[in-house]
Design a protein around this motif. Structure first.
Motif, PDB file in Angstrom:
ATOM      1  N   GLY A 121       0.802  -1.215   0.000  1.00 43.15           N
ATOM      2  CA  GLY A 121       0.000   0.000   0.000  1.00 43.15           C
ATOM      3  C   GLY A 121       0.830   1.256   0.000  1.00 43.15           C
ATOM      4  O   GLY A 121       0.297   2.359  -0.131  1.00 43.15           O
TER       5      GLY A 121
ATOM      6  N   THR B 280      -2.639   3.372  -4.510  1.00 41.98           N
ATOM      7  CA  THR B 280      -3.937   3.217  -3.878  1.00 41.98           C
ATOM      8  C   THR B 280      -4.340   1.752  -3.743  1.00 41.98           C
ATOM      9  O   THR B 280      -4.164   0.965  -4.667  1.00 41.98           O
ATOM     10  N   VAL B 281      -4.894   1.410  -2.582  1.00 35.36           N
ATOM     11  CA  VAL B 281      -5.408   0.064  -2.319  1.00 35.36           C
ATOM     12  C   VAL B 281      -6.915   0.079  -2.576  1.00 35.36           C
ATOM     13  O   VAL B 281      -7.625   0.941  -2.059  1.00 35.36           O
TER      14      VAL B 281
ATOM     15  N   ASN C 187      -5.688   4.504   2.189  1.00 30.26           N
ATOM     16  CA  ASN C 187      -5.305   3.091   2.228  1.00 30.26           C
ATOM     17  C   ASN C 187      -5.506   2.512   3.624  1.00 30.26           C
ATOM     18  O   ASN C 187      -6.037   1.406   3.773  1.00 30.26           O
TER      19      ASN C 187
END
Length: 185
Positions: free
Chosen positions: A109, A113-114, A146
């Motif tokens: 992460g 972006t997660v 995240n």
């Protein structure tokens, strides 16, 4: 170096290294506060507690630089699958290919972006194995988002724990190999 010179958290739920949260960083393992997760705090346990087997750590350059510390904290059989620049979206396939029965630690992460769908895919790929999602501490615009999506996933799944790496680093400056800010003259 960068903002984080190395470090991944090992802890949460007793299935990995216990809620005492050994933090494996560039300087080795150091004791830190409890992990934040969906389950109650438990006394530290061996990585193979309950016969689960060795852990899998999926990470990026942070886990790569901390591989030996992670193995010391989680056990010699720990598999560290880490690659520089790895995105969270690569994790479901890695977890799905891993034949082990032990817990899965995802330390990704920091590089982008997660997405919630990728977290759900990791959890599905893990099956009955405990999943530990390690939050990020990185001076990037996606850090808080995240951490929020990782924390929410842990709250929604009983087999998932969230280790708040950002809070651990904030509470223990230097644990991640960071240098204090200095003024330039």
């Amino acid at each position: 170096g960068g903002a984080v010179a190395g470090g991944a958290a090992a802890g949460a739920g007793g299935a990995v290294a216990g809620a005492g949260g050994a933090v494996a960083g560039a300087g080795g393992a150091v004791a830190c506060g409890p992990a934040v997760g969906a389950g109650p705090a438990v006394a530290p346990a061996a990585p193979t507690a309950g016969g689960a087997g060795p852990a899998l750590v999926v990470g990026d350059s942070i886990a790569l630089g901390s591989a030996e510390s992670l193995r010391r904290a989680l056990g010699a059989g720990t598999v560290v699958d880490a690659k520089v620049g790895r995105q969270f979206s690569a994790a479901p396939a890695i977890v799905g290919r891993w034949p082990g029965a032990g817990p899965v630690v995802v330390d990704l992460g920091a590089n982008g972006t997660v997405q919630a769908a990728d977290i759900d895919a990791v959890i599905a790929a893990a099956g009955d194995r405990r999943v530990v999602l390690v939050g990020v501490h990185v001076p990037r615009r996606w850090q808080d988002g995240n951490n929020d999506v990782l924390r929410a996933a842990a709250a929604a799944h009983p087999t998932v724990e969230f280790v708040d790496w950002n809070a651990l680093v904030g509470a223990h400056p230097g644990a991640a190999g960071e240098q204090p800010a200095r003024s330039r003259s």
